[in-house]
Design an enzyme around this catalytic site. Structure first.
Site, PDB file in Angstrom:
ATOM      1  CG  ASN A  49      -2.515  41.990  -0.416  1.00  0.00           C
ATOM      2  OD1 ASN A  49      -2.432  42.303   0.768  1.00  0.00           O
ATOM      3  ND2 ASN A  49      -3.413  42.523  -1.223  1.00  0.00           N
ATOM      4  CG  HIS A 135     -12.614  41.214   1.736  1.00  0.00           C
ATOM      5  ND1 HIS A 135     -13.130  41.114   0.470  1.00  0.00           N
ATOM      6  CD2 HIS A 135     -11.497  41.986   1.631  1.00  0.00           C
ATOM      7  CE1 HIS A 135     -12.347  41.772  -0.376  1.00  0.00           C
ATOM      8  NE2 HIS A 135     -11.351  42.307   0.303  1.00  0.00           N
ATOM      9  CD  GLU A 178     -11.329  38.791   5.986  1.00  0.00           C
ATOM     10  OE1 GLU A 178     -10.126  39.032   6.107  1.00  0.00           O
ATOM     11  OE2 GLU A 178     -12.181  39.677   5.791  1.00  0.00           O
ATOM     12  CB  SER A 182      -7.913  41.568   4.566  1.00  0.00           C
ATOM     13  OG  SER A 182      -9.155  42.137   4.884  1.00  0.00           O
ATOM     14  CG  ASP A 207     -11.713  35.057   2.353  1.00  0.00           C
ATOM     15  OD1 ASP A 207     -10.602  34.718   1.925  1.00  0.00           O
ATOM     16  OD2 ASP A 207     -12.297  36.098   2.007  1.00  0.00           O
ATOM     17  CG  HIS A 210      -4.941  38.399   3.691  1.00  0.00           C
ATOM     18  ND1 HIS A 210      -4.129  39.326   3.075  1.00  0.00           N
ATOM     19  CD2 HIS A 210      -6.215  38.805   3.452  1.00  0.00           C
ATOM     20  CE1 HIS A 210      -4.879  40.258   2.507  1.00  0.00           C
ATOM     21  NE2 HIS A 210      -6.147  39.959   2.716  1.00  0.00           N
ATOM     22  CE  LYS A 241      -5.704  39.854  -1.141  1.00  0.00           C
ATOM     23  NZ  LYS A 241      -7.089  39.697  -0.752  1.00  0.00           N
TER      24      LYS A 241
HETATM   25  C1  LIG Z   1      -8.349  40.292  -1.312  1.00  0.00           C
HETATM   26  C2  LIG Z   1      -9.417  39.574  -0.619  1.00  0.00           C
HETATM   27  C3  LIG Z   1     -10.463  38.992  -1.329  1.00  0.00           C
HETATM   28  C4  LIG Z   1     -10.665  39.229  -2.794  1.00  0.00           C
HETATM   29  O1  LIG Z   1      -9.739  38.541  -3.556  1.00  0.00           O
HETATM   30  P1  LIG Z   1      -9.398  39.072  -5.014  1.00  0.00           P
HETATM   31  O2  LIG Z   1      -8.796  37.916  -5.684  1.00  0.00           O
HETATM   32  O3  LIG Z   1      -8.476  40.233  -4.830  1.00  0.00           O
HETATM   33  O4  LIG Z   1     -10.691  39.502  -5.634  1.00  0.00           O
HETATM   34  C5  LIG Z   1     -11.378  38.212  -0.644  1.00  0.00           C
HETATM   35  N1  LIG Z   1     -11.276  38.058   0.684  1.00  0.00           N
HETATM   36  C6  LIG Z   1     -10.307  38.636   1.407  1.00  0.00           C
HETATM   37  C7  LIG Z   1     -10.244  38.419   2.879  1.00  0.00           C
HETATM   38  C8  LIG Z   1      -9.352  39.428   0.775  1.00  0.00           C
HETATM   39  O5  LIG Z   1      -8.410  40.036   1.491  1.00  0.00           O
END
Ligand SMILES: *Cc1c(COP(=O)(O)O)cnc(C)c1O
Length: 395
Positions: A49, A135, A178, A182, A207, A210, A241
């Site tokens: 990522n 997620h 999201e 993801s 969220d 990404h 990421k």
């Molecule tokens: C990776 C991810 C997370 C978690 O984030 P981390 O910092 O890796 O714990 C949360 N939400 C989504 C959509 C993700 O892809």
């Protein structure tokens, strides 16, 4: 005859093997990044990522060395019991400013952040409306909050509107999605979802794991790109990421920030991120925020890969950095992954529980750090790896 615990556990693991769902770790040596050494082999990594190619940045790494020399290794306690450092406060101010929000609350990871936000805001008697492909950290936060959870069809504002209309309206209502998903890199219909706020009344949580650093003006994410930042009540941005470091923050108003500090379980009950690491994350955030050239490169690379695949006769949906190749059965996805590995490309095969049964796929993520040769090479290797099989027949 009684079965021992060990036998039961061994059977559980065997069951994963039988279903082609067993996972294993590959060992990374040296620096992370799209050109890296995995299991002792130099590969081009299309699975990370690290969208902007910042994870292996040694300038940012040097900030950590300097900060550790000054601040030592740990925070000593959770934020609420003496571990709250000036560095945390500074990071929160800077992230809030970047997002144009009044406040931000920093957490050790995105997993922590989603759970903190959901448990802070919602409780028994409340209702959370959640996209069916959200997620795992969102799913777990919903469960832990004790609220009722209503799942709506993936990226479908019509389905959400229907569920909002049906559900009882006592208690708080919160919609969580999201922005860029993801798994497939597709987008939530944010403007349509935001438009439901007025008739239906709910808090909106997005969220942006990404999208932060990748899209929108100044890398502020998809809410900013689509002009709905004002409608958003809680925005989760992660720093592991595109930002290339680790940690996450919730951007929100004063009230929600105070609640996150007072009721967010993964905020309250975990040791604060080391101050020196926090200084490094601050440096990484500034770097990602200002990386307009890398964002441009990321867009170009994603378009280049799609064009390369098109030339080979198969098309990849979407337009963002995550490129899904849907293959169906577990074995087929694993085989394609192995073949690509043999050609020097590391690509992740997604299997249940990450994706629904029978919907296994390769998840290719393009980075600004990939070269034109990396991208052309993968498009060609992918055609080989998928063999004479017609992709459309599996769907
Ligand atoms: C990776 C991810 C997370 C978690 O984030 P981390 O910092 O890796 O714990 C949360 N939400 C989504 C959509 C993700 O892809």
């Amino acid at each position: 005859m009684t079965i021992s615990a060990e036998e039961i556990l061994a059977q559980r693991l065997e069951r994963l093997d039988e279903l082609s769902l067993r996972r294993s770790l590959r060992v990374l040596s040296g620096r992370a990044g799209v050109h890296c050494r995995l299991d002792g082999r130099d590969v081009v990594n299309f699975s990370s990522n690290d969208y902007l190619g910042l994870a292996g940045d040694t300038d940012i790494g040097r900030t950590l060395a300097g900060a550790t020399a000054e601040l030592g290794s740990g925070a000593g306690a959770s934020r609420l019991v003496g571990g709250h450092h000036e560095a945390h406060a500074a990071l929160e101010r800077e992230f809030a400013d970047w997002m144009g929000a009044p406040r931000a609350v920093f957490l050790p990871s995105g997993y922590h952040a989603n759970i903190a936000a959901l448990t802070a805001v919602c409780g028994p008697g409340d209702t959370i409306f959640s996209d069916e492909l959200n997620h795992a950290s969102i799913v777990d936060g919903c469960r832990l909050s004790g609220a009722s959870v209503v799942v709506y069809r993936h990226a479908d504002a019509g389905s959400l509107a229907e569920k909002l209309g049906e559900a009882a309206s006592e208690g708080l209502r919160l919609v969580v999605t999201e922005s860029i998903f993801s798994v497939d890199g597709d987008e939530a219909p944010l403007a349509q979802i935001a438009a439901l706020k007025r008739p239906h009344g709910f808090l909106l949580m997005i969220d942006e794991a990404h999208a932060i650093g990748c899209y929108g003006p100044g890398g502020r994410g998809l809410c900013a790109e689509q002009g709905i930042s004002r409608e958003m009540d809680l925005l989760v941005g992660t720093f592991g990421k595109a930002v290339g470091a680790s940690g996450a923050a919730i951007a929100c108003g004063d009230l929600l920030a105070e609640l996150a500090i007072n009721r967010g379980r993964t905020f309250m009950f975990t040791t604060a991120t080391p101050p020196a690491v926090t200084e490094m994350v601050r440096a990484a955030i500034r770097r990602a925020r200002d990386a307009e050239d890398r964002r441009k490169r990321l867009r170009e690379n994603a378009a280049l890969f799609r064009a390369g695949c098109q030339k080979q006769g198969f098309s990849i949906p979407g337009a963002r950095a995550i490129c899904p190749v849907i293959l169906g059965a577990e074995r087929r996805a694993l085989l394609a992954m192995e073949r690509l590995w043999d050609s020097g490309f590391y690509v992740q095969a997604l299997r249940p529980p990450t994706v629904p049964a029978g919907a296994c796929r390769l998840r290719i993520s393009v980075s600004a750090a990939h070269t034109t040769d990396d991208i052309g090479g993968l498009a060609a290797a992918l055609t080989e790896a998928l063999g004479p099989h017609d992709q459309s027949k599996d769907e």
